[in-house]
Design a protein around this motif. Sequence first.
Motif, PDB file in Angstrom:
ATOM      1  N   THR A 162       0.811  -1.227   0.000  1.00  0.00           N
ATOM      2  CA  THR A 162       0.000   0.000   0.000  1.00  0.00           C
ATOM      3  C   THR A 162       0.839   1.269   0.000  1.00  0.00           C
ATOM      4  O   THR A 162       0.285   2.368  -0.013  1.00  0.00           O
ATOM      5  N   GLY A 166      -4.606   2.495  -7.724  1.00  0.00           N
ATOM      6  CA  GLY A 166      -5.876   2.876  -7.115  1.00  0.00           C
ATOM      7  C   GLY A 166      -5.905   4.356  -6.818  1.00  0.00           C
ATOM      8  O   GLY A 166      -4.870   5.018  -6.783  1.00  0.00           O
ATOM      9  N   ASP A 167      -7.129   4.898  -6.607  1.00  0.00           N
ATOM     10  CA  ASP A 167      -7.309   6.321  -6.298  1.00  0.00           C
ATOM     11  C   ASP A 167      -6.555   7.229  -7.273  1.00  0.00           C
ATOM     12  O   ASP A 167      -5.871   8.173  -6.874  1.00  0.00           O
ATOM     13  N   GLY A 168      -6.644   6.916  -8.562  1.00  0.00           N
ATOM     14  CA  GLY A 168      -5.993   7.746  -9.561  1.00  0.00           C
ATOM     15  C   GLY A 168      -4.497   7.519  -9.687  1.00  0.00           C
ATOM     16  O   GLY A 168      -3.821   8.224 -10.433  1.00  0.00           O
ATOM     17  N   ARG A 169      -3.965   6.548  -8.957  1.00  0.00           N
ATOM     18  CA  ARG A 169      -2.529   6.233  -9.052  1.00  0.00           C
ATOM     19  C   ARG A 169      -2.345   4.974  -9.880  1.00  0.00           C
ATOM     20  O   ARG A 169      -3.020   3.974  -9.649  1.00  0.00           O
TER      21      ARG A 169
END
Length: 101
Positions: free
Chosen positions: A13, A69-72
């Motif tokens: 993460t 995730g989250d635009g990454r």
Amino acid sequence: MRLKHLEMQGFKTFATNTEFVFPTGITAIVGPNGSGKSNVADGLRWVLGEQVFSALRAKKTEDLIFAGGDGRPRAGMAEVYLTLANSDGFFPIDFNEVVIG
């Protein structure tokens, strides 16, 4: 020998470069559910040479790399560096710090 610094990038993460500095040592890792506590412990195990994926809560190597995730976007690699103090001469070398990566 003392844990001084842990740096993670692209590992589980930890998408961006994340540094943990332990100026006086460490007693525990505390935080709410989902904050990455177990991933910090997995990073320590991985940098120290753990090769059993189930011990790292993964099924394959790709599970250790940030999945996006989250635009990454997904990370292309993962790295963890552990810095240990050697001022007491635990490691038989002429350096005050040892970095394992």
